[in-house]
Design an enzyme around this catalytic site. Structure first.
Site, mmCIF file in Angstrom:
data_model
loop_
_atom_site.group_PDB
_atom_site.id
_atom_site.type_symbol
_atom_site.label_atom_id
_atom_site.label_comp_id
_atom_site.label_asym_id
_atom_site.label_seq_id
_atom_site.Cartn_x
_atom_site.Cartn_y
_atom_site.Cartn_z
ATOM 1 N N SER A 110 0.843 -1.198 0.000
ATOM 2 C CA SER A 110 0.000 0.000 0.000
ATOM 3 C C SER A 110 0.878 1.248 0.000
ATOM 4 O O SER A 110 1.914 1.298 0.641
ATOM 5 C CB SER A 110 -0.934 0.005 1.209
ATOM 6 N N THR A 148 2.468 -2.465 4.045
ATOM 7 C CA THR A 148 2.547 -1.024 3.873
ATOM 8 C C THR A 148 3.949 -0.606 3.425
ATOM 9 O O THR A 148 4.942 -1.251 3.766
ATOM 10 C CB THR A 148 2.172 -0.271 5.168
ATOM 11 N N ASP A 149 4.002 0.464 2.665
ATOM 12 C CA ASP A 149 5.286 1.074 2.340
ATOM 13 C C ASP A 149 5.896 1.572 3.651
ATOM 14 O O ASP A 149 5.242 1.575 4.696
ATOM 15 C CB ASP A 149 5.082 2.223 1.341
ATOM 16 N N ASP A 150 7.121 2.003 3.633
ATOM 17 C CA ASP A 150 7.855 2.446 4.814
ATOM 18 C C ASP A 150 7.044 3.479 5.603
ATOM 19 O O ASP A 150 6.729 4.552 5.093
ATOM 20 C CB ASP A 150 9.182 3.043 4.361
#
Length: 177
Positions: A110, A148-150
């Site tokens: 995401s 999730t992205d970072d």
């Protein structure tokens, strides 16, 4: 070939392919990382990449759901706002993800992107129950992992006020990892 190289290096999950439709040529973040500007071309290209990774024994993670291709802003530094409505989103950004979900991709990442003209409003998609649960899981039918992205990227923490609040919101929205 990339899948075989990763497997030889004992890498069993790849945070790729980039499934963003690069509709804005001035996009400094996605650019040549995207397979193109046409949704069906991107969908075919990323499906082929996923097949290759799978054959090599490497899990794929398509990114950046729902799509980072129509902005000139980098979510590492700020929260991009993409002004596509639901219809445009469905017919453009989501085409590759719809195809990948149908093909059984194991994971989707995401992205920290807001779509104010959708029910997701000003929230980053990565922290939005509407994007991750209602749209990705329920409407598109994705069954795999949502990663999730970072969360240390400003696109996530700006909207939440802190890393710990972004983490809580990410899990509540439907991210698995």
């Amino acid at each position: 070939l990339t899948g075989r190289w990763l497997a030889a290096g004992v890498v069993n999950i790849n945070f790729a392919p980039v499934a963003d439709v690069n509709v804005r040529p001035s996009n400094p973040v996605i650019g040549i990382r995207s397979p193109g500007a046409f949704p069906s071309v991107v969908g075919d290209a990323v499906t082929g990449q996923v097949t290759g990774f799978d054959e090599a024994g490497v899990l794929s993670t398509a990114k950046h759901f729902p799509g980072h291709g129509d902005t000139e802003l980098d979510s590492h530094g700020t929260l991009p706002r993409i002004h596509a409505d639901q219809k445009t989103l469905w017919e453009r950004e989501l085409v590759p993800y719809r195809l990948l979900a149908k093909e059984g991709i194991p994971a989707i990442m995401s992205g920290h992107l807001a779509f104010p003209a959708t029910p997701g409003g000003q929230d980053p998609a990565s922290l939005s129950r509407w994007f991750l649960t209602d749209l990705l899981r329920d409407r598109i039918g994705f069954k795999g992992l949502v990663i999730t992205d970072d969360l240390m990227m400003n696109g996530a923490t700006e909207a939440s006020g802190s890393l710990s609040r972004a983490t809580k919101r990410a899990l509540e929205a439907g991210n698995d990892v």
